[in-house]
Design an enzyme around this catalytic site. Sequence first.
Site, short mmCIF file in Angstrom:
data_model
loop_
_atom_site.label_atom_id
_atom_site.label_comp_id
_atom_site.label_asym_id
_atom_site.label_seq_id
_atom_site.Cartn_x
_atom_site.Cartn_y
_atom_site.Cartn_z
N HIS A 32 -8.92 45.35 97.64
CA HIS A 32 -8.67 44.65 98.90
C HIS A 32 -9.84 43.77 99.32
O HIS A 32 -9.61 42.65 99.79
CB HIS A 32 -8.32 45.62 100.03
CG HIS A 32 -7.69 44.90 101.20
ND1 HIS A 32 -6.35 44.61 101.27
CD2 HIS A 32 -8.23 44.37 102.32
CE1 HIS A 32 -6.08 43.96 102.38
NE2 HIS A 32 -7.22 43.79 103.04
N TYR A 63 -10.71 39.20 100.43
CA TYR A 63 -11.64 38.50 101.32
C TYR A 63 -12.66 37.68 100.53
O TYR A 63 -13.18 36.68 101.06
CB TYR A 63 -12.30 39.50 102.27
CG TYR A 63 -11.26 40.06 103.20
CD1 TYR A 63 -10.75 39.29 104.24
CD2 TYR A 63 -10.72 41.33 103.00
CE1 TYR A 63 -9.76 39.77 105.07
CE2 TYR A 63 -9.73 41.82 103.83
CZ TYR A 63 -9.24 41.04 104.86
OH TYR A 63 -8.24 41.50 105.66
N HIS A 65 3.86 38.00 99.75
CA HIS A 65 2.67 38.01 100.61
C HIS A 65 1.45 37.52 99.84
O HIS A 65 0.62 36.75 100.37
CB HIS A 65 2.43 39.45 101.11
CG HIS A 65 1.09 39.67 101.71
ND1 HIS A 65 0.71 39.15 102.93
CD2 HIS A 65 0.00 40.35 101.25
CE1 HIS A 65 -0.54 39.50 103.20
NE2 HIS A 65 -0.98 40.23 102.20
N PHE A 66 1.33 37.95 98.61
CA PHE A 66 0.20 37.58 97.75
C PHE A 66 0.09 36.07 97.61
O PHE A 66 -1.00 35.50 97.64
CB PHE A 66 0.43 38.25 96.39
CG PHE A 66 -0.78 38.33 95.52
CD1 PHE A 66 -1.88 39.06 95.90
CD2 PHE A 66 -0.80 37.69 94.29
CE1 PHE A 66 -3.00 39.15 95.07
CE2 PHE A 66 -1.90 37.77 93.46
CZ PHE A 66 -3.01 38.51 93.85
N HIS A 67 1.24 35.40 97.47
CA HIS A 67 1.21 33.95 97.30
C HIS A 67 0.90 33.21 98.59
O HIS A 67 0.54 32.03 98.55
CB HIS A 67 2.54 33.47 96.71
CG HIS A 67 2.66 33.72 95.23
ND1 HIS A 67 2.99 34.96 94.70
CD2 HIS A 67 2.46 32.91 94.16
CE1 HIS A 67 3.01 34.89 93.39
NE2 HIS A 67 2.69 33.66 93.03
N ARG A 81 9.00 44.48 92.29
CA ARG A 81 8.01 43.55 91.77
C ARG A 81 7.71 43.90 90.32
O ARG A 81 8.14 44.93 89.81
CB ARG A 81 6.73 43.62 92.61
CG ARG A 81 6.04 44.97 92.54
CD ARG A 81 4.81 45.07 93.42
NE ARG A 81 3.76 44.15 93.04
CZ ARG A 81 2.47 44.32 93.37
NH1 ARG A 81 2.10 45.39 94.07
NH2 ARG A 81 1.56 43.45 93.00
N ARG A 82 6.97 43.03 89.63
CA ARG A 82 6.56 43.22 88.24
C ARG A 82 7.75 43.52 87.32
O ARG A 82 7.66 44.32 86.42
CB ARG A 82 5.55 44.38 88.11
CG ARG A 82 4.26 44.24 88.92
CD ARG A 82 3.26 45.29 88.46
NE ARG A 82 2.03 45.27 89.22
CZ ARG A 82 1.73 46.14 90.18
NH1 ARG A 82 2.59 47.09 90.51
NH2 ARG A 82 0.59 46.06 90.82
#
Length: 691
Positions: A365, A369, A516-518, A580-581
Amino acid sequence: MSEPTTVNEPNLPDLHVDWYEATWIRLSIIMMVIFLLAVIAASTAFGIQVPGAFRRIKPDEVMAKGSPFADPGVRELAPGKYEAYIRAATWSFTPNEIHVPVGSTVTFYATSLDVQHGFKIMNTNINMMILPGQISTLTMHFDKPGDLDIVDRLAGWNIGIAIGALTIGLALGVLQGLEHAGIDLYPSLTPVLKSYYQGLTIHGVLNALVWTTFFICGFFTFAFVRSLNRPLRYPWVNVLALVLMVVGLLMAAFPLLGNMATVLYTFYPPLQAHWTFYLGLTLVVVGSWTVGYGFYFTYWAWRKENPGVRTPFIALASLITMVLWQICTLGVAIEILGFLLPWSLGWIGGTDPLLDRSLFWFFGHPLVYFWLLPAYVSWYGMLPAQTNGKMFSEPLARLVFWLFLLFSTPIGFHHQYTDPGIPQGWKFLHMLLTYGVGFPSLLTAFTVVASLELGARARGGKGWLGWITKLNWGDPSYAAQNLAMILFIFGGIGGLTNASYSVNLAVHNTTWVPGHFHLTVGSATTLTFFGISYWLIPKLSGKRLFSKWLALGQAWTWFFGMLLFSNGYHMLGLEYGAPRRTMLGVVPYATPAWTPFLMETVVGVGLLFLSATLFFAVTFGTVLLGRKLTSPIEMPVAEPLDPKPAPAWLDSWAPWLYGTIALIILSYGPMMFQLFSNMQLLWPGKQVWPR
């Protein structure tokens, strides 16, 4: 008297010169004249000079009382005009460093205390011999802050490698998006790619790890030095860092391309990769650490030269980001060096999946950042200047970065809500701390928007919202970054959802997560990096941006493409629990209800592919086909609205570092002690992909 004797000389034949010989003589004369003119022109245009006769100095005068060489150093004659006295002795110059403001003219006077010496200042025309008994002198105008050539080369290499990795990673992303809609192109790529999962692994590693890490190291190398207005203390450290990162990248590429490391970018054991994959990633991380070490050495030197002066915001924020990276990567370093690398080499018989997952998320995580904070550096410290604004509150900007350092690492268990083996109490604590790290993001939402509003109103903006139209939307660098911030609003909302234990259960391990990741690494980070590239690449290459309009088109197509793509993934995960995946194009449990959202993602993928094509056209067009800059490009730096220095506690490292370490020990110490005490290295490696 005798008659004078007359000697009759024989008639000498005329000198015969062959036509070819005469032509060669003429060409030789012309060449020598051209060489002479070139020397004169270069001397005039570039200020090339050689020492002349100044004056002699006796041995006992060098160190005599009152001699400027007895107390050598820099002396200011008038604003912008200096003289520097240099005393050479065996193995040293005194002083060994001098600093003058940018734009200064310095006349150097140098003599030797013992033997002859050579004296050269890199990337200038200062190059002279220093002889005993003579005073050598030359004058130079310094219009750049220190030795920036090596800095710009390092920045250029890092960013060039980053863009190369992104080129491959985005192409594989298109293949994955098409596969989810039932268009599987992977069989046509055999034997280059053996499976969808090999492509997914390469996509994740190149985009999430290589593109980001190399770009950040290049961008920070460029910005940090200019923010401090001081050259790197030890440039060789940062050169070594680049070498380590490149060697690591090449080493990791071997098993990735050979289908020996299809373990996805999270490389969760007991999925096992070839040992070169783990060692290569380690070298990339160590290289990025070394980039930070170069910054720390430079900062310590700057601090000694500037006691009591507030660290410039861009330099401070860059340092905080690199320190955060050094801390959080300790988890993945322990995982790889302590377990995965010896496991892949056969030195230990097995691994403990829960322990390794926990070590990964100690890093995983804060990695987010590490991606985001360089974008924040630009949003806070550069973007307002690109739209005539100022930093609304520099002290608040500093506070935001310190809070990210404090809260980014001790929150990893919120990625393991559904993992067995970790008590609920620890997950609850990490949930609370995750909401804590949301606080500086909310502060950013206010402060950055306020800074931009100042600029818009300075450009004639009126009304509650009408000022938005006066922002510098015609500049592709500005537009890309502002659009990235808008997309990140949705990413931030999704992040709060992921942080909630109850809501997370509805979306965990679904397509919501890559959606969300994108919006984070794919939008807030990547689209901001595109925007930075639109001024940084012209600056580094000395070429004008290839096409402002293509760059603007790239920013907007990425914005709409990512909106559609991420929304389709979010809805598939939330409404239907699509995993996912997974190769969604062939799963037997797909329903017709998925089709609208899958088609939405395909349209998004199409726009993203167009946008990526435009970015690469603008980037490579600038470097290869761009016209030379007619005026220099300077790094945009936003001035604070209030010029009063920030409070000293916002420029002090000790309390924030101690607080960060204490919070990590509190949130991780007891649970990590338990995981290590109870670890069972029993699980052998698994390779579930086709060879």
